[in-house]
Design a protein around this motif. Structure first.
Motif, PDB file in Angstrom:
ATOM      1  N   GLN A   1       0.747  -1.148  -0.018  1.00 57.53           N
ATOM      2  CA  GLN A   1       0.008   0.180   0.153  1.00 57.53           C
ATOM      3  C   GLN A   1       0.888   1.137  -0.249  1.00 57.53           C
ATOM      4  O   GLN A   1       2.023   1.510   0.767  1.00 57.53           O
TER       5      GLN A   1
ATOM      6  N   THR B   1      -3.781   4.158  -1.968  1.00 61.40           N
ATOM      7  CA  THR B   1      -4.707   4.757  -1.106  1.00 61.40           C
ATOM      8  C   THR B   1      -5.126   6.081  -1.522  1.00 61.40           C
ATOM      9  O   THR B   1      -4.246   7.073  -1.210  1.00 61.40           O
TER      10      THR B   1
ATOM     11  N   LYS C   1      -7.213   2.390  -4.475  1.00 61.95           N
ATOM     12  CA  LYS C   1      -8.043   1.926  -3.250  1.00 61.95           C
ATOM     13  C   LYS C   1      -8.664   3.161  -2.834  1.00 61.95           C
ATOM     14  O   LYS C   1      -8.108   4.236  -2.364  1.00 61.95           O
TER      15      LYS C   1
ATOM     16  N   VAL D   1      -9.968  -0.746  -5.790  1.00 60.85           N
ATOM     17  CA  VAL D   1     -10.547  -1.443  -4.535  1.00 60.85           C
ATOM     18  C   VAL D   1     -11.675  -0.218  -4.213  1.00 60.85           C
ATOM     19  O   VAL D   1     -11.450   0.745  -3.899  1.00 60.85           O
TER      20      VAL D   1
ATOM     21  N   SER E   1     -13.919   1.207  -1.754  1.00 66.12           N
ATOM     22  CA  SER E   1     -13.720   1.242  -0.315  1.00 66.12           C
ATOM     23  C   SER E   1     -14.111   2.468   0.143  1.00 66.12           C
ATOM     24  O   SER E   1     -13.671   3.627  -0.310  1.00 66.12           O
TER      25      SER E   1
END
Length: 417
Positions: free
Chosen positions: A149, A177, A290, A310, A312
């Motif tokens: 990540q 992220t 993500k 992702v 999320s």
């Protein structure tokens, strides 16, 4: 024997000898015992959410709106749980999500999680805010798949350094992220005045990085902090969490300088699509984004050439009253069609949840809080137990629903509850 029956056999055979599982098989009891095993600060950080907790509740309510429709007499004796994802094939559609500051739940948290992932053959997404360097975790995992990540720092050279280290550590994918360019409003932490990074927890990827250490070394001396009992405790925590010996760290300004540097540069509030456009020239790894919830963002991501996203909402930790990740997954899959690789994160608690997410369009899921609760209860073996329980329930659900493999899990397996 499949994973489900094997797990049942293990637990019931131990039960015949008078031994009960250390880690509960249901999420509610798992959560209760984990809370008892955790400090107030640890529980606030790991179990807490943004604002009034509506996004966390909405994540769970989204799963409750769907029911599995079993089909009988399938004749299938064995089930194939393997899936193909960017970076390679996985034995199951479950990956361990990156969770920062895991040492709140136990020392050497990331190493214990990595060993549990290796023992169960489960891919682990190393946290950029981890408590052990990625290289140590990679060694602990052997040949089992690991992803990394990335939190996009304000310092572009640090971004490159982290990517290069992830490649060297054998990461099979880079997970950027997007939804934490700033911290969300988290009352549980705020009410305790508690941020683990300010005590040096969760910054091991940084203090082990040559570019970060270079930035710290060039930092001008900082004014002395106000001397209070709390400040002394924080200084001692920084000292313990910094690489090197405790007493030499205690005499050095480095631990405090590292913490302050991290807080200044760990995430870039100005992160944009223009930044992401540079990634293809900076890494050979598959790129996964993500934190995407809107179909237009998902479409733009794939148009830009990323390999997966992702779906999320960061486990409900960033925005209060945000859309549930599962609801967003349904919308995105409908908008983009069957081809793009979509993973789901946030709200997954059980094997039946995994089945539901796959039926609604996920190619795989990321599991977060449940394995952290296992860590709090029983360390590495607790993480292993949680993983095995989730996979076992998924395999049993597939057996009882008449599904032979992951590709056969689709919208026809569900009805609206």
């Amino acid at each position: 024997m499949g994973a489900g029956l094997s797990r049942l056999s293990t637990i019931y055979r131990q039960g015949a000898l008078g031994r009960r599982p250390a880690v509960p098989a249901d999420f509610a009891e798992l959560e209760r015992r984990a809370e008892r095993a955790s400090s107030a600060k640890a529980w606030a950080y790991v179990a807490g959410g943004a604002g009034e907790g509506r996004t966390m509740r909405r994540n769970r309510a989204a799963f409750e709106r769907w029911a599995i429709m079993p089909r009988m007499l399938s004749g299938h004796v064995e089930r194939d749980l393997s899936v193909e994802l960017p970076g390679g094939r996985h034995d199951t559609p479950v990956l361990l999500a990156p969770v920062g500051a895991g040492a709140l739940m136990g020392a050497d948290s990331d190493l214990k999680i990595a060993r549990a992932a290796a023992a169960t053959g489960t891919a682990y997404v190393f946290s950029n805010q981890g408590c052990n360097p990625m290289e140590d975790c990679a060694t602990a995992m052997g040949d089992v798949s690991r992803w990394f990540q990335l939190y996009w720092s304000k310092d572009e050279q640090l971004v490159d350094s982290l990517i290069a280290r992830a490649e060297a550590a054998g990461a099979a994918a880079l997970v950027v992220t997007l939804d934490t360019t700033v911290l969300g409003w988290r009352p549980q932490d705020l009410n305790l005045g508690s941020l683990p990074f300010s005590r040096g927890q969760g910054i091991a990827q940084y203090t082990s990085d040559p570019r970060f250490r270079e930035i710290v070394a060039g930092r001008p001396p900082q004014p002395a902090a106000e001397v209070t009992l709390g400040a002394i405790r924080t200084l001692l925590a920084m000292t313990r969490n910094h690489p090197g010996g405790f007493w030499s760290n205690l005499r050095s300004p480095a631990p405090r300088a590292a913490v302050e540097t991290f807080l200044d540069i760990y995430s870039n509030p100005g992160l944009s699509w223009e930044h992401l456009a540079t990634l293809r020239g900076r890494t050979r790894l598959p790129i996964v984004l993500k934190g995407i919830l809107h179909p237009d963002d998902a479409r733009r991501a794939f148009d830009a050439g990323v390999d997966a996203i992702v779906v999320s909402n960061h486990g409900g930790r960033q925005i209060d009253n945000a859309v549930a990740s599962l609801d967003a997954l349904v919308t995105i899959r409908a908008a983009l069609g069957p081809s793009p690789a979509l993973l789901l994160d946030s709200g997954v608690r059980t094997g039946a949840d995994v089945f539901t997410a796959l039926a609604l369009g996920a190619n795989a899921v990321l599991l977060g809080r449940p394995y952290m609760y296992g860590l709090a209860i029983a360390g590495q073996s607790g993480v292993e137990d949680v993983i095995r329980n989730v996979i076992a329930e998924l395999e049993l659900t597939m057996a009882l629903a008449g599904v032979p493999d992951i590709a056969s899990i689709n919208r026809d397996c569900l009805v609206e509850a």
